[in-house]
Design an enzyme around this catalytic site. Structure first.
Site, mmCIF file in Angstrom:
data_model
loop_
_atom_site.group_PDB
_atom_site.id
_atom_site.type_symbol
_atom_site.label_atom_id
_atom_site.label_comp_id
_atom_site.label_asym_id
_atom_site.label_seq_id
_atom_site.Cartn_x
_atom_site.Cartn_y
_atom_site.Cartn_z
ATOM 1 N N ASP A 150 13.678 11.957 -21.323
ATOM 2 C CA ASP A 150 12.546 11.716 -22.229
ATOM 3 C C ASP A 150 13.027 11.565 -23.675
ATOM 4 O OD1 ASP A 150 10.241 11.641 -20.710
ATOM 5 O OD2 ASP A 150 9.824 13.784 -20.871
ATOM 6 N N TYR A 208 15.598 2.641 -13.234
ATOM 7 C CA TYR A 208 14.319 1.909 -13.281
ATOM 8 C C TYR A 208 14.337 0.892 -14.427
ATOM 9 C CZ TYR A 208 9.538 0.985 -14.694
ATOM 10 O OH TYR A 208 8.386 0.361 -15.105
ATOM 11 N N PHE A 257 3.669 -7.023 -10.253
ATOM 12 C CA PHE A 257 3.554 -5.592 -10.560
ATOM 13 C C PHE A 257 4.238 -4.717 -9.517
ATOM 14 C CE2 PHE A 257 -0.086 -7.735 -12.398
ATOM 15 C CZ PHE A 257 -0.108 -7.236 -13.675
ATOM 16 N N HIS A 275 2.014 11.415 -14.326
ATOM 17 C CA HIS A 275 1.677 10.993 -15.691
ATOM 18 C C HIS A 275 0.804 12.023 -16.406
ATOM 19 C CE1 HIS A 275 2.716 7.113 -13.743
ATOM 20 N NE2 HIS A 275 3.484 7.092 -14.819
ATOM 21 N N PHE A 326 4.186 0.354 -22.899
ATOM 22 C CA PHE A 326 4.495 1.730 -23.234
ATOM 23 C C PHE A 326 3.671 2.594 -22.274
ATOM 24 C CE2 PHE A 326 7.533 1.473 -26.828
ATOM 25 C CZ PHE A 326 7.819 0.141 -26.647
ATOM 26 N N ASN A 327 2.811 3.499 -22.683
ATOM 27 C CA ASN A 327 2.166 4.390 -21.704
ATOM 28 C C ASN A 327 0.804 3.856 -21.271
ATOM 29 O OD1 ASN A 327 4.305 5.977 -23.126
ATOM 30 N ND2 ASN A 327 3.659 7.441 -21.582
ATOM 31 N N LEU A 347 0.813 -1.226 0.000
ATOM 32 C CA LEU A 347 0.000 0.000 0.000
ATOM 33 C C LEU A 347 0.845 1.274 0.000
ATOM 34 C CD1 LEU A 347 -3.002 -1.041 2.322
ATOM 35 C CD2 LEU A 347 -2.757 -1.293 -0.155
HETATM 36 N N1 UDP Z 1 4.575 15.254 -19.870
HETATM 37 C C1 UDP Z 1 4.432 16.638 -19.923
HETATM 38 N N2 UDP Z 1 3.986 17.290 -18.799
HETATM 39 C C2 UDP Z 1 3.668 16.628 -17.629
HETATM 40 C C3 UDP Z 1 3.811 15.212 -17.594
HETATM 41 C C4 UDP Z 1 4.267 14.565 -18.738
HETATM 42 O O1 UDP Z 1 4.705 17.274 -20.936
HETATM 43 O O2 UDP Z 1 3.286 17.284 -16.632
HETATM 44 C C5 UDP Z 1 5.053 14.548 -21.074
HETATM 45 C C6 UDP Z 1 6.332 13.760 -20.847
HETATM 46 O O3 UDP Z 1 7.466 14.579 -21.065
HETATM 47 C C7 UDP Z 1 6.201 12.645 -21.892
HETATM 48 C C8 UDP Z 1 4.688 12.419 -21.998
HETATM 49 O O4 UDP Z 1 4.080 13.583 -21.424
HETATM 50 O O5 UDP Z 1 6.651 13.103 -23.140
HETATM 51 C C9 UDP Z 1 4.219 11.205 -21.225
HETATM 52 O O6 UDP Z 1 4.779 11.293 -19.914
HETATM 53 P P1 UDP Z 1 4.342 10.302 -18.758
HETATM 54 O O7 UDP Z 1 5.072 10.736 -17.520
HETATM 55 O O8 UDP Z 1 2.848 10.242 -18.684
HETATM 56 O O9 UDP Z 1 4.831 8.888 -19.233
HETATM 57 P P2 UDP Z 1 6.298 8.365 -19.688
HETATM 58 O O10 UDP Z 1 6.342 8.571 -21.172
HETATM 59 O O11 UDP Z 1 7.324 9.138 -18.938
HETATM 60 O O12 UDP Z 1 6.252 6.933 -19.317
#
Ligand code: UDP
Length: 326
Positions: free
Chosen positions: A281, A141, A73, A187, A169-170, A33
Site C-alpha cells: 500500500d 497485477y 474488464f 475493498h 484509482f479507487n 461468473l
Molecule cells: N483498507 C483498510 N482496511 C480494510 C481494507 C482497506 O484500512 O479492511 C485501506 C487500504 O489499506 C487502503 C484503502 O483502505 O489504504 C483502500 O483500500 P482498497 O482495498 O479499498 O483499495 P486499493 O487502494 O487497495 O485499491
C-alpha cells in the site's frame, strides 16, 4: 454500436454495460461468473458464460456477433492476491488478454477499451498522478495491466487497433440498480458498510503511521457511474485515435475520513481498530484527470464522498447478502 463487454457481470463491467444499453448500444456480455453475477447482466444484453482462456469460444463469438468494439474488464484485480499468486495473475490476465486481442484483430474488431489501474504507479514522482508519470507497477497485477497496455500500443502500430487505456484509482459507489458484491470482499467502503450492517464487528485500519494528515492512507475514490461515463466517452472517441487516461477526482480521502463519513451516512458507530500496514500500500494515490477533462469534456459528477457512500449503503442495505440472495 455493438460492444463486447468482457466481465460485464462484474462490478464495473455491469455498470458500463447497463449504461451502454441505456444509450442505445447493443451489448454482448462474456463472463465466467468467477466474481461476476448473472443477476448483474442487463436483461437486454446477450449473455455468454465462458472464459477468455477458451480460444474457440472467442472465435465463435466474434464470428457470430461481429462486435464493433471490445471493452475488457474480465480480470483478476487484487493487488494483494497477486503478490501471493503471481502466476495466476501473470498467466490469466496476460494470456487471456492476448487471446482476446488476437481474436479481435483476426475478426477485424479494431476498437478496444482496456480497464487498467493506478497500480501502474508504485513510486510516483508527482501527486496528483498524471499520464506523464513513469510506469512502475506495484505488483504482478499492475504488471499484467502494464503489459496489456504495451500490447495495445504495438497492435495500434502494426494492426491499426485504436484503444483507450483507462487507469482508475479507487472505484466505488453504485447505481442503475446494481451493486458491489465481491467474495471475499477486500475493498474499504464495502467492508466499512458491512460493519454498519452488523456483518462484521469492526474495521481494521491497515496502518496509522503513514505520512498523511491523520496517519492513514489517502486514496482517490471515483464513483462507478463516473467511470462508466468515461469509458463510453473514450469508446466514442476512438475514431480520432488511441488514448490513455488516468481517472480519479483529483481529491484524496484518508481511511479515517471514509470511516467517519460512513458513520454519518449510516448512523452506526462503526468500531475501528488500528492494525499493521498492508503490504504494497502506498501512502497516497491521487489521480489527475485533467487530460480526459480537456480532451473529452469528462468530469466526475457523482463522486463526492458522501454520495459515493450513501449510494453504496442504499444498495447494500437493500441487498445485505449481495446478489441473488436478498
Ligand atoms: N483498507 C483498510 N482496511 C480494510 C481494507 C482497506 O484500512 O479492511 C485501506 C487500504 O489499506 C487502503 C484503502 O483502505 O489504504 C483502500 O483500500 P482498497 O482495498 O479499498 O483499495 P486499493 O487502494 O487497495 O485499491
Amino acid at each position: 454500436m455493438k460492444v463486447l463487454v468482457t466481465g460485464g457481470a462484474g462490478f464495473i463491467g455491469s455498470h458500463v454495460a447497463h449504461e451502454l444499453i441505456r444509450q442505445g448500444d447493443d451489448v454482448i456480455v462474456l463472463d465466467n461468473l468467477y466474481q461476476g453475477h448473472r443477476e448483474a447482466v442487463h436483461p437486454d444484453a446477450t449473455f455468454i458464460e465462458g472464459d477468455l482462456a477458451d480460444k474457440s469460444l472467442l472465435d465463435q463469438l466474434f464470428a457470430e456477433h461481429k462486435p464493433d468494439a471490445v471493452m475488457h474488464f474480465a480480470s483478476h484485480t487484487l493487488v494483494g492476491e497477486s503478490m501471493e499468486k503471481p502466476f495466476l495473475y501473470l498467466r490469466e490476465n496476460i494470456v487471456n488478454g492476448l487471446n482476446l486481442l488476437e481474436t479481435a484483430v483476426a475478426h477485424g474488431t479494431l476498437k478496444f477499451v482496456l480497464s487498467s489501474t493506478a497500480n501502474l504507479f508504485d513510486d510516483p514522482e508527482r501527486m496528483p498522478i498524471d499520464e506523464q508519470e513513469r510506469i512502475v507497477p506495484g505488483s504482478p497485477y499492475g504488471e499484467s495491466k502494464a503489459i496489456l497496455e504495451r500490447m495495445l500500443h504495438w497492435l495500434d502500430v502494426t494492426k491499426g487497433m485504436k484503444y483507450a487505456a483507462l487507469r482508475y484509482f479507487n472505484a466505488c459507489g453504485c447505481g442503475l440498480g446494481l451493486g458491489e458484491d465481491h467474495d471475499p470482499e477486500t475493498h474499504l467502503i464495502p467492508i466499512v458498510l458491512q460493519v454498519a450492517l452488523g456483518q462484521r464487528e469492526q474495521i481494521t485500519v491497515f496502518g496509522d503511521d503513514y505520512e498523511t494528515r491523520d496517519g492513514t492512507c489517502v486514496r482517490d475514490y471515483i464513483h462507478v457511474l463516473d467511470l462508466a461515463s468515461a469509458h463510453i466517452l473514450a469508446l466514442r472517441a476512438l475514431d480520432q485515435g488511441s488514448r490513455t487516461y488516468n481517472l480519479g477526482t483529483g481529491n484524496g480521502f484518508t481511511v479515517q475520513e471514509i470511516i467517519e463519513t460512513a458513520r454519518e451516512v449510516t448512523g452506526h458507530p462503526i468500531p475501528a481498530v488500528a492494525g499493521p500496514r498492508r503490504a504494497g500500500d502506498p501512502a497516497t494515490l491521487i489521480a489527475s484527470s485533467e487530460k480526459i477533462g480537456r480532451e473529452l469534456g469528462w468530469e466526475p459528477r457523482h463522486s463526492d464522498i458522501r454520495s459515493v457512500i450513501s449510494d453504496a449503503w442504499e444498495w447494500m442495505s437493500a441487498n445485505p447478502q449481495g446478489y441473488g440472495q436478498s
